[in-house]
Scaffold this active site. Structure first.
Site, PDB file in Angstrom:
ATOM      1  N   HIS A  48      -8.913 -25.182 -35.387  1.00  0.00           N
ATOM      2  CA  HIS A  48      -7.472 -24.927 -35.219  1.00  0.00           C
ATOM      3  C   HIS A  48      -7.108 -24.572 -33.766  1.00  0.00           C
ATOM      4  O   HIS A  48      -6.272 -25.263 -33.161  1.00  0.00           O
ATOM      5  CB  HIS A  48      -7.013 -23.850 -36.211  1.00  0.00           C
ATOM      6  CG  HIS A  48      -5.651 -23.309 -35.923  1.00  0.00           C
ATOM      7  ND1 HIS A  48      -4.516 -24.076 -36.021  1.00  0.00           N
ATOM      8  CD2 HIS A  48      -5.236 -22.078 -35.514  1.00  0.00           C
ATOM      9  CE1 HIS A  48      -3.462 -23.342 -35.685  1.00  0.00           C
ATOM     10  NE2 HIS A  48      -3.880 -22.121 -35.378  1.00  0.00           N
ATOM     11  N   HIS A  72      -5.914 -17.870 -29.173  1.00  0.00           N
ATOM     12  CA  HIS A  72      -4.651 -17.322 -29.682  1.00  0.00           C
ATOM     13  C   HIS A  72      -4.752 -16.588 -31.014  1.00  0.00           C
ATOM     14  O   HIS A  72      -3.882 -15.794 -31.349  1.00  0.00           O
ATOM     15  CB  HIS A  72      -3.550 -18.397 -29.722  1.00  0.00           C
ATOM     16  CG  HIS A  72      -3.571 -19.285 -30.932  1.00  0.00           C
ATOM     17  ND1 HIS A  72      -4.178 -20.511 -30.937  1.00  0.00           N
ATOM     18  CD2 HIS A  72      -3.062 -19.109 -32.173  1.00  0.00           C
ATOM     19  CE1 HIS A  72      -4.026 -21.066 -32.132  1.00  0.00           C
ATOM     20  NE2 HIS A  72      -3.367 -20.242 -32.905  1.00  0.00           N
ATOM     21  N   GLU A  76      -5.603 -11.390 -33.902  1.00  0.00           N
ATOM     22  CA  GLU A  76      -5.111 -11.326 -35.273  1.00  0.00           C
ATOM     23  C   GLU A  76      -6.250 -11.426 -36.297  1.00  0.00           C
ATOM     24  O   GLU A  76      -6.322 -10.646 -37.237  1.00  0.00           O
ATOM     25  CB  GLU A  76      -4.131 -12.492 -35.474  1.00  0.00           C
ATOM     26  CG  GLU A  76      -3.245 -12.364 -36.672  1.00  0.00           C
ATOM     27  CD  GLU A  76      -2.171 -11.289 -36.475  1.00  0.00           C
ATOM     28  OE1 GLU A  76      -1.952 -10.871 -35.322  1.00  0.00           O
ATOM     29  OE2 GLU A  76      -1.595 -10.867 -37.486  1.00  0.00           O
ATOM     30  N   ASP A  77      -7.136 -12.393 -36.097  1.00  0.00           N
ATOM     31  CA  ASP A  77      -8.111 -12.713 -37.151  1.00  0.00           C
ATOM     32  C   ASP A  77      -9.508 -12.148 -36.923  1.00  0.00           C
ATOM     33  O   ASP A  77     -10.318 -12.130 -37.844  1.00  0.00           O
ATOM     34  CB  ASP A  77      -8.230 -14.243 -37.314  1.00  0.00           C
ATOM     35  CG  ASP A  77      -6.920 -14.850 -37.786  1.00  0.00           C
ATOM     36  OD1 ASP A  77      -6.076 -14.087 -38.306  1.00  0.00           O
ATOM     37  OD2 ASP A  77      -6.732 -16.068 -37.625  1.00  0.00           O
ATOM     38  N   ASP A 145       0.503 -24.602 -31.828  1.00  0.00           N
ATOM     39  CA  ASP A 145      -0.091 -23.932 -32.986  1.00  0.00           C
ATOM     40  C   ASP A 145       0.596 -24.391 -34.274  1.00  0.00           C
ATOM     41  O   ASP A 145      -0.032 -24.801 -35.246  1.00  0.00           O
ATOM     42  CB  ASP A 145       0.078 -22.410 -32.767  1.00  0.00           C
ATOM     43  CG  ASP A 145      -0.278 -21.592 -33.998  1.00  0.00           C
ATOM     44  OD1 ASP A 145      -1.345 -21.849 -34.589  1.00  0.00           O
ATOM     45  OD2 ASP A 145       0.506 -20.676 -34.346  1.00  0.00           O
ATOM     46  N   ASP A 268      19.503 -48.531 -35.337  1.00  0.00           N
ATOM     47  CA  ASP A 268      18.273 -48.354 -34.584  1.00  0.00           C
ATOM     48  C   ASP A 268      17.012 -48.399 -35.432  1.00  0.00           C
ATOM     49  O   ASP A 268      15.998 -47.826 -35.107  1.00  0.00           O
ATOM     50  CB  ASP A 268      18.331 -47.131 -33.677  1.00  0.00           C
ATOM     51  CG  ASP A 268      18.541 -45.858 -34.444  1.00  0.00           C
ATOM     52  OD1 ASP A 268      18.636 -45.930 -35.672  1.00  0.00           O
ATOM     53  OD2 ASP A 268      18.597 -44.805 -33.795  1.00  0.00           O
TER      54      ASP A 268
HETATM   55 MN    MN Z   1      -2.765 -20.240 -35.000  1.00  0.00          MN
END
Ligand code: MN
Length: 712
Positions: A48, A72, A76-77, A145, A268
């Site tokens: 990811h 990133h 958090e994880d 993300d 279009d």
């Molecule tokens: Mn993420």
């Protein structure tokens, strides 16, 4: 499965080996931190952040942003703290990671408390922009993300899928749109659409698929023909069939069905894009395209002359091509194209190979001005405001005494703040309090300051010093504009007064007593002010105004023409009576252009006076007055002028040469000198007041001449 090698090979194209090493280190740190974790798809979690980073490398983002993208999710994880990141990868990377993390937390909070999607999305985007205002790269990482999360959405439970897709459609896609990153916008929209309305998505995908080869063949034919035509015009261009986005077709189908029109009418479905080298080539290419195919009227848009809010520029036209199929064609330069695909991220694209970056700075200045201007005219629409703020991460946020947040560029002063609050507060500002302490007007404000403005009722307006660039009183264009506007308004009043003085003086010079109101009413001006302004700014002169008055113009009314008898002896026509002799009154000696009136004498026909002649004003038998007009073709009339001047050798010579250059005859000339002053009385033959006005100003412009007046 993506690999770090792919990321390395992409970033090697534009980053230095040292920067690549930073990226590698970030990757291995992230891989280790996430080890053992899996995505809902069953892939190792590191996929990811890696895919997020690869997406950003396509936009050529710098090494800090790529590293931060890799890292990133580690706070958090994986329970890594910001100090660790700062120590290992530097302050900048750490700040970016914290920015993205904060945003993730804000999202979770929102999920738990209220539904983001139900609130106004402009407000949500605004909040997001402000929270991320430190660095635009945070937004780009967040978008990348979200892109990967959307691509792997199918592994999540349905409920979660729908809420994420909806949030994407209502917040992230518009955000990408506002930042001008169209490629991202389309992808996010199509992915969201696929999850929210799988059946419609399927139907449109099939519709496009079923005719794919047929469509491609057709588009190729059109490309070929266009290309040949452009070559014959010597325009270098690359032409591509534009890939269609399902969500935009879906929106069009919906719109068309509301209008009871079928999908065949959606222009279009067939689309073409022409990329050329210069703006002038854009218009040349447009001409070429319109010369081979007929444009559909009313479908042309010139976004080059008037760019969209997000700075998008292009020419759009729809033409009828082979087999009567409508084809939408976009024409733009390479730069416009990059800006439209990558939006703010084009910043990093442009930086490549252009170290001092002056071109980019130039472009940004232009964009800034555009935004500033848009804000001025759109009445400070909140969104444009925050968009601007964030694109250029050089803003400070300050508080009003009531705790409202206001945004200003770095370097903005107390005075900028005053003008931001209210124009009148700016004009009357005498000082301010920054965090409770008295400070001067040009004190710079910093992030987080609370600013209070002090005003004075006795002050009428700004000081010229405020726009002196050396004194740094204001930084923002809007404050500068407001100060200038104030002075322009003063200037306008000055011009008006000046015009009034000139008019009054000149009317006196040529002996007219018509009032300014009357003059304006009878001329082409809408108001006295308009007339005074035109004269004050030198756009028109009094003789021109008088000459254009309707009574000095030939009449077109047939009834009147038939009744009009022209006196055979002069250039005067007498209205509504029989054949009468006219003669010019000696008391006021009118010349063409003067407002005149006839006086029926007992013996000698009609005497023509200036309307304001004292004898006419005092005349008791008003019934003997009769309207008269100057004829169109006018002979010359004698008029006396008095020239007052310093005495100087050659004076008379220069005056007579001015007069003869105008091809005016001189009847007589009397000159007197006294104590260094000359008074010259000149009798000249002019064809009207316009010529007289011109000759007076020409003589007045001679250096020794003080004043010239008409005399009777
Ligand atoms: Mn993420």
């Amino acid at each position: 499965m993506e690999t770090i090698n792919n990321l390395i090979s992409k970033t090697s194209k534009y980053l230095t080996p040292a920067q690549i090493l930073d990226i590698k280190n970030a990757f291995y740190f992230a891989e280790k931190s996430h080890s053992g974790q899996l995505r809902a798809s069953g892939e190792p979690f590191i996929q990811h952040p890696l895919k997020t980073a690869i997406y950003l490398s396509n936009l050529h983002l710098d090494s800090e942003a790529i590293s931060a993208a890799l890292l990133h999710d580690v706070i958090e994880d994986c329970g890594i703290n910001e100090e660790q990141i700062a120590k290992k990868f530097g302050e900048q990377v750490s700040k970016l990671v914290i920015g993205v993390t904060k945003l993730n937390r804000a999202e979770i909070l929102n999920e738990e408390t209220t539904k983001i999607v139900s609130t106004s999305n402009a407000a949500s985007i605004r909040k997001m922009l402000i929270s991320m205002s430190d660095d635009i790269r945070v937004v780009l990482i967040k978008l990348a993300d979200r892109m990967h999360n959307m691509q792997t959405l199918k592994y999540l439970p349905k409920e979660k899928r729908i809420s994420i897709a909806q949030e994407t459609l209502e917040i992230y896609a518009p955000l990408a749109h506002r930042l001008g990153i169209w490629e991202m916008k389309w992808m996010l929209e199509d992915l969201a659409f696929q999850n929210l309305e799988p059946e419609s998505y399927q139907k449109i995908a099939e519709l496009l698929n079923s005719k794919r080869s047929e469509r491609e063949e057709y588009i190729n034919k059109v490309i070929e023909k266009t290309s040949t035509e452009l070559k014959s015009f010597k325009i270098n261009a690359s032409i591509e069939g534009r890939p269609k986005h399902l969500f935009s077709i879906h929106k069009k189908i919906k719109k068309y069905s509301e209008m009871n029109r079928g999908i065949s009418e959606i222009y279009d479905l067939f689309a073409l894009r022409i990329i050329v080298n210069s703006v002038s080539d854009c218009y040349a290419a447009l001409g070429a395209v319109h010369s081979i195919w007929h444009p559909i009227t009313g479908v042309f848009d010139d976004y080059i002359a008037s760019p969209k809010d997000n700075l998008y520029q292009s020419l759009h036209t729809t033409v009828i091509c082979e087999n009567s199929h409508p084809v939408e064609i976009q024409i733009r330069t390479k730069e416009m194209h990059e800006l439209s695909e990558y939006g703010v991220a084009a910043h990093w694209l442009y930086k490549e190979g252009d170290i001092n970056d002056s071109k980019f700075e130039h472009k940004m200045t232009w964009i800034r001005q555009l935004l500033e201007w848009q804000r001025e005219i759109s009445g400070s629409e909140e969104f444009v405001e925050s968009f601007k703020t964030d694109i250029f991460n050089d803003q400070v946020f300050v508080y009003t005494p009531k705790g409202e947040i206001k945004e200003l560029p770095i370097g903005a002063t107390i005075l900028d703040f005053a003008y931001l609050i209210h124009t009148e507060i700016g004009h009357r500002c005498v000082g301010g309090k920054r965090n409770g302490k008295l400070v001067s007007l040009n004190t710079k404000i910093s992030n987080g300051d609370t600013v209070e403005i002090m005003t004075s009722k006795n002050i009428k307006g700004p000081s010229l010093d405020w726009i002196n660039p050396d004194l740094n009183y204001v930084k923002t264009t809007s404050a500068k504009t407001k100060i200038r506007q104030w002075f322009n308004k003063q200037q306008k009043e000055f011009t008006l007064n000046n015009g009034k003085l000139i008019l009054q003086k000149q009317l006196k010079k040529i002996n007219e007593t018509i009032s300014l109101e009357e003059l304006a009413q009878n001329s082409n001006f809408n108001s006295v002010d308009e007339m005074m302004f035109a004269v004050g700014s030198g756009n028109i002169t009094l003789p021109q105004i008088i000459n254009d008055l309707p009574q000095n113009q030939p009449k077109l009314d047939n009834d009147q023409v038939s009744k009009k008898i022209t006196s055979p002896t002069s250039g005067i026509e007498v209205l509504g009576v029989g054949d009468l002799l006219t003669k010019i009154a000696k008391c006021c000696n009118p010349i063409p252009g003067d407002l005149i009136i006839g006086f029926i004498t007992r013996s000698a026909g009609v005497t023509v006076h200036i309307k304001s002649c004292i004898n006419i004003m005092n005349e008791k038998e008003k019934e003997r007055l009769i309207p008269v007009n100057w004829r169109e073709q006018q002979p010359s009339y004698p008029v006396d002028i008095k020239i007052e001047s310093w005495d100087k050798v050659g004076l008379l010579n220069s005056i007579t040469s001015v007069v003869s250059n105008e091809q005016i005859n001189i009847g007589s000339c009397v000159s007197e000198e006294y104590d260094g002053f000359s008074t010259i009385k000149l009798n000249i033959y002019v064809n009207g007041i316009k010529q007289l006005g011109r000759i007076i100003s020409k003589i007045e412009s001679l250096e020794p001449v003080i004043e010239v007046n008409r005399v009777n």
